[in-house]
Structure formats: C-alpha cells, structure tokens
Design an enzyme around this catalytic site. Structure first.
Site, PDB file in Angstrom:
ATOM      1  N   LYS A  45       0.881  -1.172   0.000  1.00  0.00           N
ATOM      2  CA  LYS A  45       0.000   0.000   0.000  1.00  0.00           C
ATOM      3  C   LYS A  45       0.923   1.228   0.000  1.00  0.00           C
ATOM      4  O   LYS A  45       1.490   1.602   1.035  1.00  0.00           O
ATOM      5  CB  LYS A  45      -0.902  -0.027   1.247  1.00  0.00           C
ATOM      6  CG  LYS A  45      -1.943   1.089   1.268  1.00  0.00           C
ATOM      7  CD  LYS A  45      -1.358   2.348   1.880  1.00  0.00           C
ATOM      8  CE  LYS A  45      -2.292   3.521   1.918  1.00  0.00           C
ATOM      9  NZ  LYS A  45      -2.013   4.511   0.881  1.00  0.00           N
ATOM     10  N   GLU A  86       9.592   2.550  10.897  1.00  0.00           N
ATOM     11  CA  GLU A  86      10.661   3.531  10.701  1.00  0.00           C
ATOM     12  C   GLU A  86      10.000   4.889  10.616  1.00  0.00           C
ATOM     13  O   GLU A  86       9.183   5.123   9.710  1.00  0.00           O
ATOM     14  CB  GLU A  86      11.450   3.239   9.418  1.00  0.00           C
ATOM     15  CG  GLU A  86      12.287   1.982   9.471  1.00  0.00           C
ATOM     16  CD  GLU A  86      13.306   1.958  10.590  1.00  0.00           C
ATOM     17  OE1 GLU A  86      13.696   3.029  11.095  1.00  0.00           O
ATOM     18  OE2 GLU A  86      13.696   0.849  10.995  1.00  0.00           O
ATOM     19  N   GLY A 108       7.046   6.176   7.832  1.00  0.00           N
ATOM     20  CA  GLY A 108       6.213   7.378   7.737  1.00  0.00           C
ATOM     21  C   GLY A 108       6.233   8.137   9.049  1.00  0.00           C
ATOM     22  O   GLY A 108       7.228   8.108   9.778  1.00  0.00           O
ATOM     23  N   SER A 109       5.120   8.783   9.351  1.00  0.00           N
ATOM     24  CA  SER A 109       5.077   9.659  10.528  1.00  0.00           C
ATOM     25  C   SER A 109       4.963   8.849  11.824  1.00  0.00           C
ATOM     26  O   SER A 109       4.497   7.709  11.827  1.00  0.00           O
ATOM     27  CB  SER A 109       3.880  10.598  10.419  1.00  0.00           C
ATOM     28  OG  SER A 109       2.686   9.858  10.524  1.00  0.00           O
ATOM     29  N   ASN A 110       5.326   9.494  12.933  1.00  0.00           N
ATOM     30  CA  ASN A 110       5.224   8.821  14.238  1.00  0.00           C
ATOM     31  C   ASN A 110       3.784   8.534  14.613  1.00  0.00           C
ATOM     32  O   ASN A 110       3.479   7.469  15.161  1.00  0.00           O
ATOM     33  CB  ASN A 110       5.890   9.669  15.316  1.00  0.00           C
ATOM     34  CG  ASN A 110       7.383   9.489  15.268  1.00  0.00           C
ATOM     35  OD1 ASN A 110       8.011   9.903  14.298  1.00  0.00           O
ATOM     36  ND2 ASN A 110       7.948   8.839  16.255  1.00  0.00           N
ATOM     37  N   CYS A 132      13.857  11.397   6.311  1.00  0.00           N
ATOM     38  CA  CYS A 132      13.891  11.196   7.764  1.00  0.00           C
ATOM     39  C   CYS A 132      15.311  11.320   8.291  1.00  0.00           C
ATOM     40  O   CYS A 132      15.518  11.510   9.480  1.00  0.00           O
ATOM     41  CB  CYS A 132      13.273   9.862   8.140  1.00  0.00           C
ATOM     42  SG  CYS A 132      14.078   8.488   7.355  1.00  0.00           S
ATOM     43  N   GLU A 171       9.970  17.273  14.030  1.00  0.00           N
ATOM     44  CA  GLU A 171      10.393  17.040  12.650  1.00  0.00           C
ATOM     45  C   GLU A 171       9.621  17.994  11.732  1.00  0.00           C
ATOM     46  O   GLU A 171       8.385  18.001  11.738  1.00  0.00           O
ATOM     47  CB  GLU A 171      10.100  15.590  12.258  1.00  0.00           C
ATOM     48  CG  GLU A 171      10.529  15.273  10.843  1.00  0.00           C
ATOM     49  CD  GLU A 171      10.379  13.794  10.481  1.00  0.00           C
ATOM     50  OE1 GLU A 171       9.261  13.268  10.608  1.00  0.00           O
ATOM     51  OE2 GLU A 171      11.384  13.187  10.078  1.00  0.00           O
TER      52      GLU A 171
HETATM   53  N1  LIG Z   1      10.084   8.791   8.232  1.00  0.00           N
HETATM   54  C1  LIG Z   1       9.835   9.182   7.013  1.00  0.00           C
HETATM   55  O1  LIG Z   1      10.564   8.862   6.143  1.00  0.00           O
HETATM   56  C2  LIG Z   1       8.625   9.988   6.712  1.00  0.00           C
HETATM   57  C3  LIG Z   1       8.107  10.853   7.656  1.00  0.00           C
HETATM   58  N2  LIG Z   1       7.003  11.570   7.353  1.00  0.00           N
HETATM   59  C4  LIG Z   1       6.514  12.516   8.377  1.00  0.00           C
HETATM   60  O2  LIG Z   1       5.118  12.416   8.435  1.00  0.00           O
HETATM   61  C5  LIG Z   1       4.495  13.661   8.210  1.00  0.00           C
HETATM   62  C6  LIG Z   1       3.145  13.467   7.529  1.00  0.00           C
HETATM   63  O3  LIG Z   1       3.291  12.802   6.280  1.00  0.00           O
HETATM   64  P1  LIG Z   1       2.196  11.725   5.798  1.00  0.00           P
HETATM   65  O4  LIG Z   1       2.358  11.460   4.377  1.00  0.00           O
HETATM   66  O5  LIG Z   1       0.838  12.177   6.249  1.00  0.00           O
HETATM   67  O6  LIG Z   1       2.661  10.430   6.626  1.00  0.00           O
HETATM   68  P2  LIG Z   1       1.834   9.164   7.104  1.00  0.00           P
HETATM   69  O7  LIG Z   1       2.618   8.502   8.156  1.00  0.00           O
HETATM   70  O8  LIG Z   1       0.441   9.511   7.433  1.00  0.00           O
HETATM   71  O9  LIG Z   1       1.798   8.239   5.783  1.00  0.00           O
HETATM   72  C7  LIG Z   1       2.672   7.175   5.533  1.00  0.00           C
HETATM   73  C8  LIG Z   1       1.898   5.976   4.974  1.00  0.00           C
HETATM   74  O10 LIG Z   1       0.927   5.530   5.931  1.00  0.00           O
HETATM   75  C9  LIG Z   1      -0.381   5.488   5.337  1.00  0.00           C
HETATM   76  N3  LIG Z   1      -1.405   5.702   6.358  1.00  0.00           N
HETATM   77  C10 LIG Z   1      -2.026   6.857   6.705  1.00  0.00           C
HETATM   78  N4  LIG Z   1      -2.927   6.636   7.687  1.00  0.00           N
HETATM   79  C11 LIG Z   1      -2.875   5.321   7.980  1.00  0.00           C
HETATM   80  C12 LIG Z   1      -3.570   4.478   8.918  1.00  0.00           C
HETATM   81  N5  LIG Z   1      -4.492   4.940   9.746  1.00  0.00           N
HETATM   82  N6  LIG Z   1      -3.263   3.165   8.951  1.00  0.00           N
HETATM   83  C13 LIG Z   1      -2.310   2.663   8.131  1.00  0.00           C
HETATM   84  N7  LIG Z   1      -1.649   3.402   7.203  1.00  0.00           N
HETATM   85  C14 LIG Z   1      -1.914   4.716   7.137  1.00  0.00           C
HETATM   86  C15 LIG Z   1      -0.298   6.570   4.273  1.00  0.00           C
HETATM   87  O11 LIG Z   1      -1.332   6.435   3.321  1.00  0.00           O
HETATM   88  P3  LIG Z   1      -1.902   7.736   2.529  1.00  0.00           P
HETATM   89  O12 LIG Z   1      -0.768   8.238   1.716  1.00  0.00           O
HETATM   90  O13 LIG Z   1      -2.988   7.197   1.705  1.00  0.00           O
HETATM   91  O14 LIG Z   1      -2.342   8.705   3.590  1.00  0.00           O
HETATM   92  C16 LIG Z   1       1.093   6.318   3.719  1.00  0.00           C
HETATM   93  O15 LIG Z   1       1.085   5.207   2.866  1.00  0.00           O
HETATM   94  C17 LIG Z   1       5.542  14.435   7.424  1.00  0.00           C
HETATM   95  O16 LIG Z   1       5.392  15.795   7.589  1.00  0.00           O
HETATM   96  C18 LIG Z   1       6.822  13.944   8.030  1.00  0.00           C
HETATM   97  O17 LIG Z   1       7.117  14.639   9.202  1.00  0.00           O
HETATM   98  C19 LIG Z   1       6.373  11.444   6.145  1.00  0.00           C
HETATM   99  C20 LIG Z   1       6.854  10.609   5.180  1.00  0.00           C
HETATM  100  C21 LIG Z   1       8.051   9.829   5.392  1.00  0.00           C
HETATM  101  O1  LIG Z   2      18.474   8.989   3.481  1.00  0.00           O
HETATM  102  C1  LIG Z   2      18.013   8.057   2.818  1.00  0.00           C
HETATM  103  O2  LIG Z   2      18.558   7.677   1.794  1.00  0.00           O
HETATM  104  C2  LIG Z   2      16.778   7.336   3.260  1.00  0.00           C
HETATM  105  C3  LIG Z   2      15.951   8.149   4.168  1.00  0.00           C
HETATM  106  C4  LIG Z   2      14.677   7.512   4.532  1.00  0.00           C
HETATM  107  O3  LIG Z   2      14.591   6.332   4.719  1.00  0.00           O
HETATM  108  C5  LIG Z   2      13.479   8.310   4.685  1.00  0.00           C
HETATM  109  O4  LIG Z   2      13.536   9.523   4.594  1.00  0.00           O
HETATM  110  O5  LIG Z   2      12.411   7.713   4.868  1.00  0.00           O
END
Ligand SMILES: NC(=O)C1=CN([C@@H]2O[C@H](COP(=O)(O)OP(=O)(O)OC[C@H]3O[C@@H](n4cnc5c(N)ncnc54)[C@H](OP(=O)(O)O)[C@@H]3O)[C@@H](O)[C@H]2O)C=CC1
Ligand SMILES: O=C(O)CCC(=O)C(=O)O
Length: 486
Positions: free
Chosen positions: A180, A255, A233-235, A289, A388
C-alpha cells in the site's frame, strides 16, 4: 501495464492482474511543481479489494515458499533488469509526482535496481546454523523460514527505494507481499509494480492496492492473515499501526521521524561541514527522515561557519525538479508546504532569528516552493529544535564544548542519524559512544543510507528493529530449531 490511457488511470495489481477497484472511484495524483497537472489517477480501493489481495497473497505464498532461494532470486534479478530499462520514465514520473529533482530521482531509481540485485543474491546465502547438540548422535540446526503475507505501507518521500527495500527482502525469504503506497506517490509505485509484472512474477506473490491510509493501511494492520507489517512514515501513523498489529499478535516494524543533528567542532574542515549541512539538510527539500535539521556549532567557529553557510545557501536555485537549473524542488504536497510555513512562523514567534529565507516563492504555476531557510539563535526548548519539520529549514545552535554539543544533540525524542565534523579522535570516540542515534556519521552528512548496512534509529525514530542489509532477515523470517536423530 493496464491503464485507461485517455485518463492515465492506474489500476490495482491483484493476483497477477491489473484491476479496477469495486468502488469505481479514483484519486488524482498531482504535480507539486504545477498542481493543476494531474500526473495520473489511482484506485480509491475498498476493504473488499484489499481482502482479495490478501487472499491472493496467502494462496500464492504456499507455492512461492517452496521455490529455492536461487529461483526466487532469479525473479528479482529480472525485476531489476526491467526497472533499469525503465529508469528514465520512472524517475521522471517520480519528479512530476512528488517534486524531487530529476538527478535525485534517477539516483533513487538506480538504488532500487541495486536493492533488487542485492536481495536476489541473498537467495544463495545461508539460512541457518548448525549448533552442537549434547546428544552426540543427533544433528541440531536452526533454519530461517518465511512469515507468510507481509503488508508493506510506504511514504511518498522515497517512492521507489522504500517499497523495494521492504518488498525485496520479504520476497526473497519466501513471503508474499501486499503493498500500500502513499497516495501522493502511487503512480510511481504502479510503475514499479509493472516491472514485477513484466518480469513474469508468479500471480499473487506481490500485489498493489492503492487508496486511503485509513482504509487500506488500516485494513492491512487489522487483517489477521497479514502476519507482519512493515511501515515507514510519521510517528502518529506508525505508533497507531504498531498498536493495531500488536493487539492481534502480528509482527511489526516502524521507521519514523528524525531530528538529526550535525555537530561542527572548532577543529574541523569548515568547508566540508558547510557542504554537509546544505546537502544533508536541504536536498530533497529537507524531506528525508535522515535530513540534518539542527546544526550545533562550537563558539570559536560559529560566526565563520554562519557566513560560509549563508554564502552557499544564497546561491541555491529553487524550481521545478525537471529543470536542469533547479537544485531544490517544491515541497511534495500542499499539506507539507503549509506545515513548513507554519513551523517557520512558530520559530519566529518563539524568538529564533530568521537569518535567511522563510518565504514561499511565488511561481506562475502555483508550485509549492519555499526558500531554503536558516534560523539563528535557536535554543533546544523551541518547537523548531524539537519537532520534525520535513522541509528546507536549518536551525543553528551555539555551544562551548563538544560535551555540551552531544548533550544538546541528544535532547530530542528522536534518534535516527547524527553526524560530527571533527579531526579530534577523542571527540570522535566520545561522539560514537554517547550519541543516541542508530546511524552515526563522522565527517559525513546525516543523510545517505547504504543498502547493505542496517538502517534504523533509537528512541522514537524506530521500533527498535532494523531494516536493509542482513538485518532484514531478522524481520522478514522466523526461526525453526531442528533436532534430528536417526
Ligand atoms: N520517516 C519518514 O521517512 C517519513 C516521515 N514523514 C513525516 O510524516 C508527516 C506526515 O506525512 P504523511 O504522508 O501524512 O505520513 P503518514 O505517516 O500519514 O503516511 C505514511 C503511509 O501511511 C499510510 N497511512 C495513513 N494513515 C494510515 C492508517 N491509519 N493506517 C495505516 N496506514 C496509514 C499513508 O497512506 P496515505 O498516503 O494514503 O495517507 C502512507 O502510505 C511528514 O510531515 C513527516 O514529518 C512522512 C513521510 C516519510
Ligand atoms: O536517506 C536516505 O537515503 C533514506 C531516508 C529515509 O529512509 C526516509 O527519509 O524515509
């Protein structure tokens, strides 16, 4: 790949077939450099679509796990060749869909090829150990075995590398996958999935279901047939997924965010440190990240570092990632653009001094551009030093000693990556020992991940698991201990 070409609509990939969602609804994915341009539409899938994909994956895994590692590896080698052949199209799609500059998008896609080849080779490596038994007539050994169906939930910032560094190890160890992808980068994900299709992957072994996180991501987390879920993704979302999967006894790996520091010691090569702060902090518009977001500088070189940094940041060109002249592209989404603007406002309100940038850049196409931004006089209690931002914002902080620098570096809830610029071996050794980070970098920027090494963070950045390299084996397999007696 089956798309309805007139509308550039991308379908789900379930059980080896491209299929429309039973919702008959699509979601448009737009270009952050030109929001009126629709890059493509993806399926707004339903819980029923997801069920079909999970069923297909569960059925397919029974045969897939019976293949030898070498046979599974051969499939991955073929996918790598297809991805390599499509590198230009996929990289351009990535740039148009989430804004990263074209050279960065090409680099990431090439990394995807290398990831596939690395894990293809893993099919020929050992899958257990012989352990001496106390019974001299018995053979005792451990054997790694697959988990079953793995749910892969990925973000938009690395739309090729992250889905692949999760799916490729899952597959080589004999699991099947339901992916997904983030909705904002789902067209790129569909093009990656097409490489699996073109490579003749057996039906059902890997599936793509696009749609809302709250429906498809949540559905993967809740589904008892999905043995394990891997997420980046996000925390907030990650912690919710972790709780949901744990509540039904599943395995999970998260992560999440970072607030990565770069420490600049008085004895370092200042030019190298300046380049690392810029590359680590502002490449990909700060949307990694592993990005450097706090620059902790020793007093003796603070002013000099600041002037050198300013001179280089002033020269950064911001624009459409497809243009050769652009060093930095737009924020990936409108939401991200608004979030970054908000953090810049909060930084000013809380008393940080805006040294450079801080404004949106107006553009005839309405792209989500923000100037590279530097804050001075940032203290650790400020929001911009703690949360972040995921944008092109650097926070400068001044310290007297390296001990103070390391203490400040650790004064956040995250612990993903951290870097020090120094030539002093004592400083370097105490940094290696005392820094709370999963990635410890010396005289090198905080970003930059090598696919053959473990990747993950401490504290709130990860769920204490590691991905990539050999570490992936820990997550994507479980162990049998076999006691054999004639
Ligand atoms: N660690 C990292 O690499 C990342 C960190 N972030 C952080 O997160 C913030 C928000 O970004 P965002 O894109 O909203 O990140 P999210 O964590 O919401 O999204 C990451 C993934 O999780 C999915 N998702 C969303 N809600 C749910 C749920 N309830 N259950 C399971 N999966 C879900 C999303 O789907 P969908 O896209 O359909 O919402 C997407 O595929 C950024 O500003 C940044 O700070 C974001 C991206 C990467
Ligand atoms: O720095 C990278 O190459 C990977 C970083 C990463 O995993 C992320 O932003 O989600």
């Amino acid at each position: 790949m089956k798309t309805t070409t007139e509308t550039n609509t991308f379908l789900n990939y379930i059980n080896g077939k491209w299929s429309a969602s039973d919702s008959r609804e699509v979601i448009e994915s737009t270009n952050p450099a030109n929001p009126s341009e629709i890059v493509g539409s993806v399926q707004n899938s339903s819980a029923q679509d997801l069920d079909l994909a999970v069923q297909a994956a569960s059925e397919a895994q029974k045969k897939w796990k019976k293949l030898s590692g070498a046979e599974r590896g051969n499939y991955l080698f073929k996918v790598a060749d297809k991805l390599e052949a499509n590198i230009d199209d996929i990289a351009e799609t990535m740039t148009r869909e989430m804004g990263k500059t074209l050279p960065e998008a090409k680099g990431e896609t090439a990394r995807g090829v290398a990831i596939l080849r690395y894990y293809a080779g893993e099919g020929m490596r050992k899958e257990g150990d012989v352990i001496p038994s106390t019974d001299s007539s018995a053979l005792m050994f451990s054997k790694r075995v697959p988990l079953g169906v793995v749910g892969v939930i990925t973000p938009w910032n690395f739309p090729v590398a992250i889905p692949l560094w999760k799916s490729a190890p899952a597959l080589i160890y004999g699991n099947s996958v339901v992916l997904k992808p983030a909705t904002e980068a789902a067209v790129t994900a569909a093009k990656v999935m097409d490489c699996f299709d073109q490579a003749g992957f057996p039906e059902g072994v890997i599936n793509l279901v696009t749609g809302k996180g709250s429906v498809i991501g949540q559905g993967l987390a809740e589904n008892k047939q999905v043995t394990a879920v891997t997420f980046t993704g996000s925390n907030a979302t990650g912690n919710h997924i972790g709780k949901t999967v744990a509540a039904r006894g599943g395995k999970y790996q998260l992560e999440m965010g970072g607030k990565n520091p770069i420490i600049v010691a008085e004895d370092c090569d200042l030019d190298l440190a300046v380049d690392a702060a810029i590359s680590g902090g502002l490449k990909s518009t700060g949307q990694k990240c592993t990005c450097s977001s706090r620059v902790i500088v020793q007093k003796g070189v603070y002013e000099k570092f600041k002037q050198k940094l300013l001179a280089k940041v002033e020269a950064i060109s911001v624009g459409d990632g497809l243009k050769e002249t652009s060093w930095m592209g737009p924020c990936a989404t409108k939401g991200q653009f608004e979030t970054v603007k908000n953090y810049i406002e909060v930084g000013q309100k809380e008393g940080a001094e805006l040294l450079f940038g801080g404004e949106p850049i107006s553009d005839e196409n309405g792209g989500y551009y923000i100037e590279p931004t530097i804050f001075d006089k940032v203290s650790s209690s400020m929001t911009i030093a703690q949360e972040e931002i995921f944008g092109p914002v650097l926070a400068l902080m001044e310290v007297e000693t390296i001990e103070e620098a390391i203490e400040l570096a650790n004064d956040v809830e995250f612990g993903l990556s951290a870097s020090i610029f120094s030539k002093n071996i004592d400083h370097i050794l105490s940094f290696i020992d005392d820094i709370e980070a999963g990635l410890v970098r010396i005289n090198s920027e905080t970003a930059g991940v090598e696919l053959q090494a473990p990747f993950g963070g401490m504290k709130a950045s990860s769920s204490y698991s590691r991905e990539q390299g050999e570490a992936a084996k820990e997550f994507f397999t479980t162990m049998k201990t076999v006691f054999l007696k004639g």
